[in-house]
Design a protein around this motif. Structure first.
Motif, PDB file in Angstrom:
ATOM      1  N   GLU A 118       0.835  -1.207   0.000  1.00 26.63           N
ATOM      2  CA  GLU A 118       0.000   0.000   0.000  1.00 26.63           C
ATOM      3  C   GLU A 118       0.870   1.257   0.000  1.00 26.63           C
ATOM      4  OE1 GLU A 118      -3.173   0.813  -0.140  1.00 26.63           O
ATOM      5  OE2 GLU A 118      -4.245  -1.092   0.062  1.00 26.63           O
ATOM      6  N   ARG A 122       1.026   3.912  -3.073  1.00 26.24           N
ATOM      7  CA  ARG A 122       0.567   5.274  -2.838  1.00 26.24           C
ATOM      8  C   ARG A 122       1.656   6.287  -3.181  1.00 26.24           C
ATOM      9  NH1 ARG A 122      -4.180   5.368   0.540  1.00 26.24           N
ATOM     10  NH2 ARG A 122      -4.964   3.231   0.640  1.00 26.24           N
ATOM     11  N   GLY A 258      -1.123   9.456   2.694  1.00 25.49           N
ATOM     12  CA  GLY A 258      -2.142   9.679   3.725  1.00 25.49           C
ATOM     13  C   GLY A 258      -1.734   9.185   5.090  1.00 25.49           C
ATOM     14  N   GLU A 315      -1.361  10.769  -2.643  1.00 26.58           N
ATOM     15  CA  GLU A 315      -1.885   9.767  -3.559  1.00 26.58           C
ATOM     16  C   GLU A 315      -3.303  10.095  -4.017  1.00 26.58           C
ATOM     17  OE1 GLU A 315      -2.425   7.727   0.551  1.00 26.58           O
ATOM     18  OE2 GLU A 315      -1.462   9.500  -0.302  1.00 26.58           O
ATOM     19  N   TYR A 316      -3.930  11.086  -3.397  1.00 29.37           N
ATOM     20  CA  TYR A 316      -5.284  11.500  -3.760  1.00 29.37           C
ATOM     21  C   TYR A 316      -5.282  12.719  -4.684  1.00 29.37           C
ATOM     22  CZ  TYR A 316      -6.046   8.775   0.505  1.00 29.37           C
ATOM     23  OH  TYR A 316      -6.029   7.786   1.471  1.00 29.37           O
ATOM     24  N   LYS A 330     -11.358  12.365   2.009  1.00 34.52           N
ATOM     25  CA  LYS A 330     -10.869  11.288   1.146  1.00 34.52           C
ATOM     26  C   LYS A 330     -10.151  10.219   1.963  1.00 34.52           C
ATOM     27  CE  LYS A 330     -10.422  13.901  -3.175  1.00 34.52           C
ATOM     28  NZ  LYS A 330     -11.309  13.034  -3.980  1.00 34.52           N
ATOM     29  N   VAL A 331      -9.333  10.665   2.920  1.00 36.14           N
ATOM     30  CA  VAL A 331      -8.619   9.719   3.771  1.00 36.14           C
ATOM     31  C   VAL A 331      -9.605   8.898   4.592  1.00 36.14           C
ATOM     32  CG1 VAL A 331      -7.055   9.525   5.749  1.00 36.14           C
ATOM     33  CG2 VAL A 331      -6.496  11.077   3.869  1.00 36.14           C
ATOM     34  N   SER A 333     -12.617   8.133   3.939  1.00 36.43           N
ATOM     35  CA  SER A 333     -13.431   7.228   3.124  1.00 36.43           C
ATOM     36  C   SER A 333     -12.599   6.103   2.519  1.00 36.43           C
ATOM     37  CB  SER A 333     -14.129   8.005   1.999  1.00 36.43           C
ATOM     38  OG  SER A 333     -13.183   8.535   1.088  1.00 36.43           O
ATOM     39  N   ASP A 334     -11.300   6.134   2.759  1.00 32.99           N
ATOM     40  CA  ASP A 334     -10.374   5.131   2.237  1.00 32.99           C
ATOM     41  C   ASP A 334     -10.374   3.929   3.182  1.00 32.99           C
ATOM     42  OD1 ASP A 334      -8.052   3.625   1.638  1.00 32.99           O
ATOM     43  OD2 ASP A 334      -7.029   5.385   0.847  1.00 32.99           O
ATOM     44  N   MET A 337      -7.164   3.230   5.092  1.00 38.56           N
ATOM     45  CA  MET A 337      -6.884   4.201   6.146  1.00 38.56           C
ATOM     46  C   MET A 337      -7.803   3.995   7.358  1.00 38.56           C
ATOM     47  SD  MET A 337      -4.358   6.027   5.286  1.00 38.56           S
ATOM     48  CE  MET A 337      -3.421   6.430   3.831  1.00 38.56           C
ATOM     49  N   ARG A 338      -9.012   3.526   7.111  1.00 39.12           N
ATOM     50  CA  ARG A 338      -9.957   3.351   8.214  1.00 39.12           C
ATOM     51  C   ARG A 338      -9.579   2.196   9.124  1.00 39.12           C
ATOM     52  NH1 ARG A 338     -14.369   3.920   4.532  1.00 39.12           N
ATOM     53  NH2 ARG A 338     -15.054   1.814   5.024  1.00 39.12           N
TER      54      ARG A 338
END
Length: 344
Positions: A118, A122, A258, A315-316, A330-331, A333-334, A337-338
């Motif tokens: 990941e 990224r 992120g 990366e976004y 965005k982070v 909703s990733d 990341m969650r």
């Protein structure tokens, strides 16, 4: 990353898992020697992070992830292994991201491999987005080492430069030496040489000279922790480069995935700053400099306020300081990341 070994170009990552060992490029010996450090347990991992065998926030995180998987394989007490690794470097946020990711994943080696993939993927995206900022003929300033050595592969600040080179752009990089550990002179210059990117090492206090002359078109640096408002910690000396860039009308960008954003901290005043051994300042090539009784201060990082940042390359996409609310969404909703909820 590309490495020339005995005249043969080979590709390496800065850290990987192999036969119940975590293998790292021994960064303290570069550029003189290419050697590898083999960690066999969590003690070895903690030593590697604390004593700079590996450095750079994303690479520290990946090393911690592999180290915790290794500790589980070796049957160690996991609470002790976690605490040991957690205490190594207080500023790099990726360390805590990786620890909590591994805790939520049961310390499984496949989770560690996923974390590494990941981070690498990224950072490749950072290169793609950042490349649009670099025009043919650009002269770029960077500070410390934010290349593949600091990430696993691709790099953060260096990723756009690699993409620019591969797309046929003619670029030149000013490499701050980055005292006291000289990560710019020793590591960044070495990576750029391996990639065939034209560059020059400059003394840390020469950056303003080249900016004022108009020799620098933009600056790109990495980060070890970025707060909700965009204040960020990076290697000591970054703050003064950002101020000089602002004074001279030079765009100043921060490249980071992120995993480096700590939205739990409102401003940079809350970032813990590591202060390292004074011997790093007082001893050069094994010889003490300065008067015998002189002491030194050695903060490893400084904090740059968001007002000096033109944008954050992630990366976004690229975000201005006033757009970090969009980045946060965005982070959050990733899915990857969650899975991390750092507590430090």
């Amino acid at each position: 990353m590309k490495i020339n070994v005995d005249g043969e170009e080979r590709k390496f990552r800065s850290v990987w898992f192999e036969k119940d060992e975590v293998v790292l490029i021994e960064q303290r010996n570069l550029p003189e020697k290419i050697e590898f450090y083999r960690a066999k347990n969590s003690d070895d991992i903690a030593y590697a992070i604390k004593h700079m065998v590996v450095r750079g926030a994303p690479a520290i995180g990946v090393t911690a992830a592999y180290g915790l998987a290794l500790a589980k394989i070796k049957g160690e007490n996991m609470e002790e292994a976690v605490e040991k690794i957690r205490k190594t470097r207080p500023t790099a946020y990726d360390l805590f991201k990786a620890i909590d990711f591994m805790k939520s994943s049961g310390f499984d080696i496949h989770a560690a491999e996923r974390y590494s993939q990941e981070v690498s993927g990224r950072c490749k995206k950072i290169g793609e987005y950042g490349n649009v900022l670099i025009a043919d003929g650009s002269k770029i300033l960077t500070h410390c080492n934010a290349g593949a050595l600091a990430v696993v592969d691709w790099g953060t600040a260096l990723a756009p430069m690699r993409y620019a080179k591969e797309s046929g752009k003619n670029i030149f990089v000013f490499v701050d030496e980055t005292r006291p550990r000289l990560q710019g002179a020793k590591l960044t210059a070495w990576e750029l040489e391996q990639e065939g990117i034209d560059h020059a090492i400059i003394a840390d206090n020469a950056a303003g000279y080249f900016m004022k002359k108009g020799d620098v078109n933009l600056a790109i640096v990495g980060a070890d922790r970025i707060c909700a408002n965009g204040d960020f910690a990076n290697k000591i000396g970054t703050y003064e480069k950002a101020v000089l860039a602002k004074e001279n009308g030079i765009p100043f960008y921060v490249a980071a995935p992120g995993t480096t954003f700590d939205f739990n901290l409102k401003t940079g005043d809350e970032i813990p700053i590591e202060e390292r051994d004074q011997e790093e300042v007082l001893v050069v090539n094994g010889k003490k400099i300065g008067p015998e009784n002189s002491k030194a201060r050695n903060p490893a990082f400084d904090v740059t306020p968001n007002r000096y940042v033109s944008g954050y390359i992630t990366e976004y996409g690229i975000f201005r300081p006033d757009q970090l609310g969009d980045l946060k969404r965005k982070v959050q909703s990733d899915l990857f990341m969650r899975t991390t909820t750092p507590t430090a």
